[in-house]
Design a protein around this motif. Structure first.
Motif, PDB file in Angstrom:
ATOM      1  N   ARG A  89       0.823  -1.208   0.000  1.00  0.00           N
ATOM      2  CA  ARG A  89       0.000   0.000   0.000  1.00  0.00           C
ATOM      3  C   ARG A  89       0.858   1.260   0.000  1.00  0.00           C
ATOM      4  N   PHE A  90       0.235   2.337  -0.397  1.00  0.00           N
ATOM      5  CA  PHE A  90       0.825   3.659  -0.174  1.00  0.00           C
ATOM      6  C   PHE A  90       0.306   4.138   1.170  1.00  0.00           C
ATOM      7  N   MET A  91       1.210   4.474   2.086  1.00  0.00           N
ATOM      8  CA  MET A  91       0.824   4.912   3.421  1.00  0.00           C
ATOM      9  C   MET A  91       1.196   6.380   3.597  1.00  0.00           C
ATOM     10  N   VAL A  92       0.262   7.162   4.130  1.00  0.00           N
ATOM     11  CA  VAL A  92       0.517   8.580   4.382  1.00  0.00           C
ATOM     12  C   VAL A  92       1.577   8.740   5.465  1.00  0.00           C
ATOM     13  N   GLY A  93       1.604   7.807   6.404  1.00  0.00           N
ATOM     14  CA  GLY A  93       2.539   7.882   7.518  1.00  0.00           C
ATOM     15  C   GLY A  93       4.002   7.805   7.105  1.00  0.00           C
ATOM     16  N   GLU A  94       4.280   7.319   5.899  1.00  0.00           N
ATOM     17  CA  GLU A  94       5.662   7.242   5.421  1.00  0.00           C
ATOM     18  C   GLU A  94       6.330   8.615   5.418  1.00  0.00           C
ATOM     19  N   TYR A  95       5.540   9.644   5.149  1.00  0.00           N
ATOM     20  CA  TYR A  95       6.100  10.982   4.965  1.00  0.00           C
ATOM     21  C   TYR A  95       5.911  11.877   6.177  1.00  0.00           C
ATOM     22  N   LEU A  96       5.412  11.306   7.271  1.00  0.00           N
ATOM     23  CA  LEU A  96       5.156  12.121   8.463  1.00  0.00           C
ATOM     24  C   LEU A  96       6.445  12.686   9.061  1.00  0.00           C
ATOM     25  N   MET A  97       7.481  11.868   9.133  1.00  0.00           N
ATOM     26  CA  MET A  97       8.743  12.341   9.723  1.00  0.00           C
ATOM     27  C   MET A  97       9.365  13.466   8.889  1.00  0.00           C
ATOM     28  N   PHE A  98       9.280  13.341   7.577  1.00  0.00           N
ATOM     29  CA  PHE A  98       9.790  14.415   6.716  1.00  0.00           C
ATOM     30  C   PHE A  98       8.998  15.702   6.937  1.00  0.00           C
ATOM     31  N   ALA A  99       7.675  15.574   7.088  1.00  0.00           N
ATOM     32  CA  ALA A  99       6.829  16.749   7.309  1.00  0.00           C
ATOM     33  C   ALA A  99       7.153  17.410   8.651  1.00  0.00           C
ATOM     34  N   VAL A 100       7.388  16.617   9.683  1.00  0.00           N
ATOM     35  CA  VAL A 100       7.727  17.174  10.994  1.00  0.00           C
ATOM     36  C   VAL A 100       9.076  17.891  10.927  1.00  0.00           C
ATOM     37  N   PHE A 101      10.028  17.287  10.239  1.00  0.00           N
ATOM     38  CA  PHE A 101      11.346  17.916  10.098  1.00  0.00           C
ATOM     39  C   PHE A 101      11.236  19.249   9.348  1.00  0.00           C
ATOM     40  N   ALA A 102      10.462  19.265   8.253  1.00  0.00           N
ATOM     41  CA  ALA A 102      10.259  20.505   7.495  1.00  0.00           C
ATOM     42  C   ALA A 102       9.536  21.548   8.343  1.00  0.00           C
ATOM     43  N   PHE A 103       8.558  21.088   9.144  1.00  0.00           N
ATOM     44  CA  PHE A 103       7.814  21.999  10.015  1.00  0.00           C
ATOM     45  C   PHE A 103       8.755  22.692  11.007  1.00  0.00           C
ATOM     46  N   LEU A 104       9.664  21.929  11.603  1.00  0.00           N
ATOM     47  CA  LEU A 104      10.601  22.525  12.557  1.00  0.00           C
ATOM     48  C   LEU A 104      11.499  23.557  11.893  1.00  0.00           C
ATOM     49  N   ILE A 105      11.997  23.257  10.718  1.00  0.00           N
ATOM     50  CA  ILE A 105      12.886  24.193  10.021  1.00  0.00           C
ATOM     51  C   ILE A 105      12.138  25.464   9.644  1.00  0.00           C
ATOM     52  N   ILE A 106      10.916  25.296   9.120  1.00  0.00           N
ATOM     53  CA  ILE A 106      10.156  26.465   8.655  1.00  0.00           C
ATOM     54  C   ILE A 106       9.744  27.342   9.832  1.00  0.00           C
ATOM     55  N   THR A 107       9.264  26.735  10.903  1.00  0.00           N
ATOM     56  CA  THR A 107       8.819  27.549  12.047  1.00  0.00           C
ATOM     57  C   THR A 107       9.986  28.280  12.717  1.00  0.00           C
ATOM     58  N   LEU A 108      11.162  27.670  12.717  1.00  0.00           N
ATOM     59  CA  LEU A 108      12.315  28.362  13.291  1.00  0.00           C
ATOM     60  C   LEU A 108      12.806  29.496  12.401  1.00  0.00           C
ATOM     61  N   SER A 109      12.635  29.347  11.100  1.00  0.00           N
ATOM     62  CA  SER A 109      13.109  30.400  10.189  1.00  0.00           C
ATOM     63  C   SER A 109      12.075  31.513   9.990  1.00  0.00           C
ATOM     64  N   LEU A 110      10.798  31.229  10.276  1.00  0.00           N
ATOM     65  CA  LEU A 110       9.751  32.239  10.062  1.00  0.00           C
ATOM     66  C   LEU A 110       9.162  32.736  11.384  1.00  0.00           C
ATOM     67  N   THR A 111      10.001  33.006  12.351  1.00  0.00           N
ATOM     68  CA  THR A 111       9.490  33.494  13.632  1.00  0.00           C
ATOM     69  C   THR A 111       8.900  34.902  13.522  1.00  0.00           C
ATOM     70  N   LYS A 112       9.298  35.666  12.477  1.00  0.00           N
ATOM     71  CA  LYS A 112       8.778  37.029  12.305  1.00  0.00           C
ATOM     72  C   LYS A 112       7.368  37.032  11.724  1.00  0.00           C
ATOM     73  N   TYR A 113       6.939  35.896  11.158  1.00  0.00           N
ATOM     74  CA  TYR A 113       5.622  35.824  10.511  1.00  0.00           C
ATOM     75  C   TYR A 113       4.754  34.789  11.235  1.00  0.00           C
TER      76      TYR A 113
END
Length: 195
Positions: A98-122
């Protein structure tokens, strides 16, 4: 002198040897406790530590190589105990097809951390990204729910029961990126699980 034997010859011929007097099997005399303990004693510390260490390292490396090869080929004899069994093999194949959505959850969390740390002004952008991450988490939960329902039906149809821990094993496998899963997937996406 012609008709007699020497005493040494007579003793050696007439006296039974020790080997012939020892009965074999249940009729054998019980060995002394000191003899039994001496046979069972092994040194706690090997006499040659370097050789013992090298032998232990070689056996450990051999076991690791067998397990690595088993994880790549799907040979269950040398897999870890948590991966063995027909129901776990079916669960692995069911998830891997199957294709599982959970496969990409860790990548999404990692991207979320990077984006939120870089966009603290917004803060508004960070709020949208947080909402998107929560949406992904809900999608993973729903996808895992439907996967476990199908897996349970397949296990009951094939094995008449579901072993303890198999469903959770499948959910955790579905959360891993496909190329990083161990044991390696043995079926392609869309294929039926192996027998």
């Amino acid at each position: 002198m012609v008709f007699g034997r020497k005493k040494d010859q007579a003793a050696s011929v007439d006296a039974p040897t020790e080997e012939t007097t020892k009965p074999v099997g249940k009729n054998a005399p019980t060995p002394k406790r000191s003899v039994q303990q001496a046979q069972n004693q092994r040194p706690l510390v090997p006499t040659d530590r370097k050789l013992a260490r090298a032998a232990q390292r070689n056996s450990r490396l051999e076991a690791q190589n067998r397990m690595r090869l088993a994880n790549e080929t799907g040979d269950e004899r040398f897999m870890a105990a948590r991966d063995q069994g027909p129901q776990k093999r079916f669960a692995r194949d069911y998830v891997d097809r199957r294709f599982m959505v959970g496969e990409y959850l860790m990548f999404a969390v990692f991207a979320f951390l990077i984006i939120t740390l870089s966009l603290t002004k917004y803060p508004q952008v960070s709020a949208y990204i947080t909402f998107a991450l929560w949406f992904l988490v809900v999608a993973v939960v729903i996808d895992s729910f439907f996967m476990t329902r199908g897996l349970k039906k397949g296990l009951v149809a094939r094995y008449d029961a579901v072993d303890r821990g198999v469903v959770w094993y499948a959910v955790m496998r579905g959360m891993q990126f496909r190329k990083l899963r161990l044991p390696k997937p043995q079926v392609r996406r869309g294929e039926e699980p192996r027998l």
